[in-house]
Design an enzyme around this catalytic site. Structure first.
Site, PDB file in Angstrom:
ATOM      1  CB  CYS A 150      -0.991   0.264   1.129  1.00 35.94           C
ATOM      2  SG  CYS A 150      -2.351   1.077   0.842  1.00 35.94           S
TER       3      CYS A 150
ATOM      4  CG  HIS B 177      -3.244  -3.281   3.815  1.00 33.26           C
ATOM      5  ND1 HIS B 177      -2.262  -2.522   4.504  1.00 33.26           N
ATOM      6  CD2 HIS B 177      -3.894  -2.261   3.129  1.00 33.26           C
ATOM      7  CE1 HIS B 177      -2.410  -1.359   4.176  1.00 33.26           C
ATOM      8  NE2 HIS B 177      -3.095  -1.014   3.522  1.00 33.26           N
TER       9      HIS B 177
ATOM     10  CD  GLU C 241      -0.591  -5.507   6.213  1.00 31.33           C
ATOM     11  OE1 GLU C 241      -0.854  -4.202   6.409  1.00 31.33           O
ATOM     12  OE2 GLU C 241      -0.425  -5.970   4.910  1.00 31.33           O
TER      13      GLU C 241
END
Length: 200
Positions: free
Chosen positions: A94, A181, A183
């Site tokens: 990002c 993202h 994660e």
């Protein structure tokens, strides 16, 4: 045992790569946890000296101008650029992608790409989807939050992921940059693929 692809943790032994996470903003803890699940040793990086000895680094999301300002104030931008230009593998997500592109962001400028910030709209337009990521797999879980898109890829770069025809993943040399993202999901395949590339 987890049924999520890539989610099964592996022990990080002495031979495991040491992967830093730029710990100034964004999903730092989430990246650290995903990397540990992928078999890496981890280190939060806030100061230039903490770049020493790393096998790779993750540049997480956040707000790119804030990231640049904090990294500049802490003296990290120059050493980080030097490390990446010297071959240190990077996973940027990002705002990390925006930072790596340099240009108006004033970041390290280690990717020959142009990006458009907030290309999918404001925070309220955030969304989750699944997409194919070259070198990672199909149906990868992806969270988009005020995400950028890549509008130009230089000759040294390679497109590795798209959404509705828009480029959301690129790779150039040892730098992998994603608009989304990984994660923030339980799907660890992005981090596992990154750790495996670092091992090799």
């Amino acid at each position: 045992m987890s049924t999520v692809p890539g989610a099964a943790p592996r022990a990080a032994g002495d031979g495991a790569p040491l992967v830093g996470v730029l710990a100034l903003q964004g999903g730092v803890d989430e990246h650290l946890a995903a990397l540990a699940d992928a078999g890496a040793r981890t280190r939060a990086v806030r100061l230039p000296g903490e770049l020493e000895g790393l096998d790779a680094i993750v540049i997480p999301g956040g707000e790119s101008t804030v990231l640049r300002g904090l990294a500049g104030a802490l003296g990290l931008l120059g050493p980080l650029r030097g490390a990446v230009e010297g071959g240190l593998p990077v996973l940027a997500t990002c705002a990390g992608l925006v930072l790596c592109a340099g240009g108006p962001s004033g970041g390290p400028g280690v990717l020959d790409v142009d990006v458009r910030r907030n290309a999918f709209g404001p925070q309220l337009a955030s969304f989750e989807t699944r997409l194919d990521v070259e070198g990672v797999g199909a149906d990868v879980e992806a969270v988009f939050i005020r995400a950028p898109v890549v509008v130009r890829v230089g000759p040294a770069g390679r497109v590795i992921a798209t959404v509705d025809g828009r480029v959301v993943g690129v790779r150039q040399g040892a730098v992998t940059a994603l608009s989304f993202h990984p994660e923030l999901t339980a799907d660890r395949r992005v981090h596992r693929a990154f750790v495996e590339r670092v091992r090799r």
